[in-house]
Design a protein around this motif. Sequence first.
Motif, short mmCIF file in Angstrom:
data_model
loop_
_atom_site.label_atom_id
_atom_site.label_comp_id
_atom_site.label_asym_id
_atom_site.label_seq_id
_atom_site.Cartn_x
_atom_site.Cartn_y
_atom_site.Cartn_z
N SER A 158 47.46 41.64 36.47
CA SER A 158 46.66 41.51 35.26
C SER A 158 46.49 40.03 34.97
CB SER A 158 47.38 42.19 34.08
OG SER A 158 46.72 41.92 32.86
N ASN A 181 45.90 39.35 31.60
CA ASN A 181 46.10 39.42 30.15
C ASN A 181 47.50 38.92 29.79
OD1 ASN A 181 45.62 40.12 27.45
ND2 ASN A 181 46.36 42.21 27.75
N GLU A 211 46.80 46.50 27.96
CA GLU A 211 45.58 46.24 28.72
C GLU A 211 44.59 47.39 28.54
OE1 GLU A 211 44.88 43.58 32.29
OE2 GLU A 211 45.32 45.52 33.19
N GLU A 258 40.26 44.32 28.76
CA GLU A 258 41.19 43.39 29.42
C GLU A 258 41.23 43.64 30.93
OE1 GLU A 258 42.26 43.05 25.23
OE2 GLU A 258 42.50 44.85 26.43
#
Length: 191
Positions: free
Chosen positions: A8, A10, A50, A54
């Motif tokens: 990710s 984020n 998320e 995102e």
Amino acid sequence: QFEIGIQSTNPPTLQQVGRPADFNQIHHVLGRIPTTIHVHLDLIAGLPFESIAEFASSFNYTIAQSPQMLQLGFLKILHGTAMEQYAQQTAGYEWLSTAPYEVLSSPWVSYRQMQSLKKIDNLVDNYYNSQGFVQTMRFIISLHKDTFGFFTKLSAFFDERHLFALPHRSDAYYEYLHSFISEQQKEGVPS
């Protein structure tokens, strides 16, 4: 081959799963990997904090790094892990109770959205990871700041025509992509 688990982009997600990252450094390091080395980058859907927005941002960053393969994985809630404890204490997590213990929904991504991500994963495998559309994918990515949006629209195209349910010859994917892009151009939508 280098396999790198981006997971990710984020920051709250990465903090929760204990994987802080410096994306300027990652970009720099990826740029220094010789082109003779195959780069495989991974994202995981269903992580804490998320949402689809995102995840789309993580997807767009990761595909812009030009890996040879972009793997979209789905969070597994394994017995005895910190993630299992977190999911049990966080309303909205649902996952398979038997192997592979895959997340079905999270507080941020519904079951329906997770199924949509699986369809996008299918298209990424067939169009991006297959290496059968290298120049076409490079061109499409160069035209889009939102490559995730492109794959979302392509997924809707496949859904509307029930193409996911059909057995496919490899050359059929060329026909589908041509039809999709032609339709987008007729509608005046940048594909």
